[in-house]
Design a protein around this motif. Structure first.
Motif, PDB file in Angstrom:
ATOM      1  N   GLU A   1      11.584 -21.422  18.921  1.00  0.00           N
ATOM      2  CA  GLU A   1      11.380 -20.530  17.751  1.00  0.00           C
ATOM      3  C   GLU A   1      10.182 -19.756  17.627  1.00  0.00           C
ATOM      4  OE1 GLU A   1      15.068 -22.898  17.623  1.00  0.00           O
ATOM      5  OE2 GLU A   1      12.959 -23.404  17.451  1.00  0.00           O
TER       6      GLU A   1
ATOM      7  N   TYR B   1       8.607 -31.606  11.192  1.00  0.00           N
ATOM      8  CA  TYR B   1       8.833 -32.492  12.308  1.00  0.00           C
ATOM      9  C   TYR B   1       8.086 -31.866  13.481  1.00  0.00           C
ATOM     10  CZ  TYR B   1      12.064 -34.513   9.202  1.00  0.00           C
ATOM     11  OH  TYR B   1      12.903 -35.179   8.106  1.00  0.00           O
TER      12      TYR B   1
ATOM     13  N   THR C   1       7.967 -25.222  19.874  1.00  0.00           N
ATOM     14  CA  THR C   1       9.694 -24.892  19.715  1.00  0.00           C
ATOM     15  C   THR C   1       9.797 -23.483  20.258  1.00  0.00           C
ATOM     16  OG1 THR C   1       9.424 -23.857  17.542  1.00  0.00           O
ATOM     17  CG2 THR C   1       9.306 -26.309  17.707  1.00  0.00           C
TER      18      THR C   1
ATOM     19  N   PRO D   1       9.874 -36.046  15.166  1.00  0.00           N
ATOM     20  CA  PRO D   1      11.113 -36.413  15.287  1.00  0.00           C
ATOM     21  C   PRO D   1      11.788 -37.752  16.097  1.00  0.00           C
ATOM     22  CG  PRO D   1      10.644 -34.101  15.727  1.00  0.00           C
ATOM     23  CD  PRO D   1       9.599 -35.050  15.908  1.00  0.00           C
TER      24      PRO D   1
ATOM     25  N   GLU E   1      14.067 -39.158  11.562  1.00  0.00           N
ATOM     26  CA  GLU E   1      15.438 -38.423  11.997  1.00  0.00           C
ATOM     27  C   GLU E   1      15.072 -36.962  11.344  1.00  0.00           C
ATOM     28  OE1 GLU E   1      17.692 -38.747  13.927  1.00  0.00           O
ATOM     29  OE2 GLU E   1      17.843 -40.909  14.412  1.00  0.00           O
ATOM     30  N   GLY E   2      15.025 -35.966  12.034  1.00  0.00           N
ATOM     31  CA  GLY E   2      15.077 -34.730  11.540  1.00  0.00           C
ATOM     32  C   GLY E   2      14.870 -33.527  12.586  1.00  0.00           C
ATOM     33  N   VAL E   3      15.071 -32.286  12.520  1.00  0.00           N
ATOM     34  CA  VAL E   3      14.973 -31.398  13.379  1.00  0.00           C
ATOM     35  C   VAL E   3      13.416 -30.778  13.636  1.00  0.00           C
ATOM     36  CG1 VAL E   3      15.778 -28.816  13.788  1.00  0.00           C
ATOM     37  CG2 VAL E   3      17.231 -30.601  12.315  1.00  0.00           C
ATOM     38  N   TRP E   4      13.130 -30.862  14.955  1.00  0.00           N
ATOM     39  CA  TRP E   4      11.959 -30.439  15.573  1.00  0.00           C
ATOM     40  C   TRP E   4      11.601 -28.878  15.047  1.00  0.00           C
ATOM     41  CZ3 TRP E   4      11.653 -28.225  20.914  1.00  0.00           C
ATOM     42  CH2 TRP E   4      10.356 -28.151  21.590  1.00  0.00           C
ATOM     43  N   ASN E   5      10.633 -28.753  14.419  1.00  0.00           N
ATOM     44  CA  ASN E   5      10.252 -27.227  13.930  1.00  0.00           C
ATOM     45  C   ASN E   5       8.958 -27.132  13.697  1.00  0.00           C
ATOM     46  OD1 ASN E   5       9.159 -28.910  11.568  1.00  0.00           O
ATOM     47  ND2 ASN E   5      10.939 -28.591  10.254  1.00  0.00           N
TER      48      ASN E   5
END
Length: 251
Positions: free
Chosen positions: A73, A6, A71, A37, A63-67
């Motif tokens: 992280e 994402y 980011t 996302p 729909e999903g988590v930004w990765n």
């Protein structure tokens, strides 16, 4: 590595997204599906349309988590002097590219090859008008055989948004007295124009980063970027937003 990617850029600008534009193809070749996302912020919808919507390696919005992208992280470390290669390495790839990439095939108009665009708009940086005008006058003397045209955008490129993390609704423009004007209706039309003209001078903005990508379709394009000296060295030293196929004019 996650099973689905994402991808997105925190600030949502054209240049912010273009710096990540080569990643979906690399993820796809690893057998991973790439999405944007749902609900992710873009300064205007056409940025999504051009950078991700036209990218054949992006499966659309989900729909999903930004990765992937800038980011928290992943952060930002300097692994390579090229902005694009650095992002590729930060995502675990061998560096493959030096410039941002768009997959829209522009429509070329050979009758515009003597035109030199002047796009004096920016969102994240303000400029001293007198310094900019001095540069532009010098460029006109350097290129006497070019027709210089001001770029004017019909649409609001940065409308106010509750989701904006920065520069909400800001649009800086240095007005120029010039009877020659090109009105740009869409980002795709701007790509068509960039693929056709002989040159472009911009402030340090998404238009400059887009011109770096457009050189794939218009290799003879002269692209110059007026940038404040401290901003240039800050970005160059961080390996962001500086490309070696652009000529930077430091003021």
């Amino acid at each position: 590595m996650p099973k689905e990617i994402y991808i997105g850029a925190y600030h949502g600008g054209l240049g912010d997204n273009l710096q990540l534009s080569t990643l979906p193809e690399l993820f796809f070749k690893k057998g991973l599906e790439v999405h944007v996302p749902a609900g992710f912020y873009f300064r205007n919808s056409e940025i999504y349309d051009l950078v991700w919507g036209c990218n054949p390696y992006v499966s659309g919005i989900k729909e999903g988590v930004w990765n992937a992208g800038d980011t928290p992280e992943i952060g930002h470390r300097i692994l390579h002097p090229s902005c694009i290669s650095n992002w590729e390495m930060l995502h675990g790839f061998e560096p493959k590219n030096l410039y941002p990439k768009i997959y829209y095939i522009p429509k070329k108009n050979i009758e515009m090859n003597d035109v030199f665009l002047m796009d004096m708009s920016s969102i994240s940086t303000s400029y001293n008008k007198l310094h900019v005008e001095k540069v532009l006058e010098g460029l006109k003397l350097q290129h006497p055989n070019k027709r210089f045209f001001n770029v004017e955008f019909v649409q609001n490129l940065n409308p106010r948004s509750f989701n904006s993390p920065a520069h909400n609704g800001v649009f800086n423009k240095i007005s120029q007295k010039n009877k020659n004007i090109i009105k740009v209706l869409t980002i795709f039309e701007y790509c068509d124009i960039m693929s056709s003209v002989g040159g472009i001078v911009t402030l340090h903005s998404g238009a400059s980063h887009l011109s770096s990508a457009m050189k794939e379709y218009n290799p003879s394009l002269i692209s110059k970027c007026i940038i404040q000296k401290d901003q240039y060295y800050m970005h160059k030293n961080r390996s962001v937003f500086i490309f070696d196929n652009i000529e930077y004019i430091l003021i």
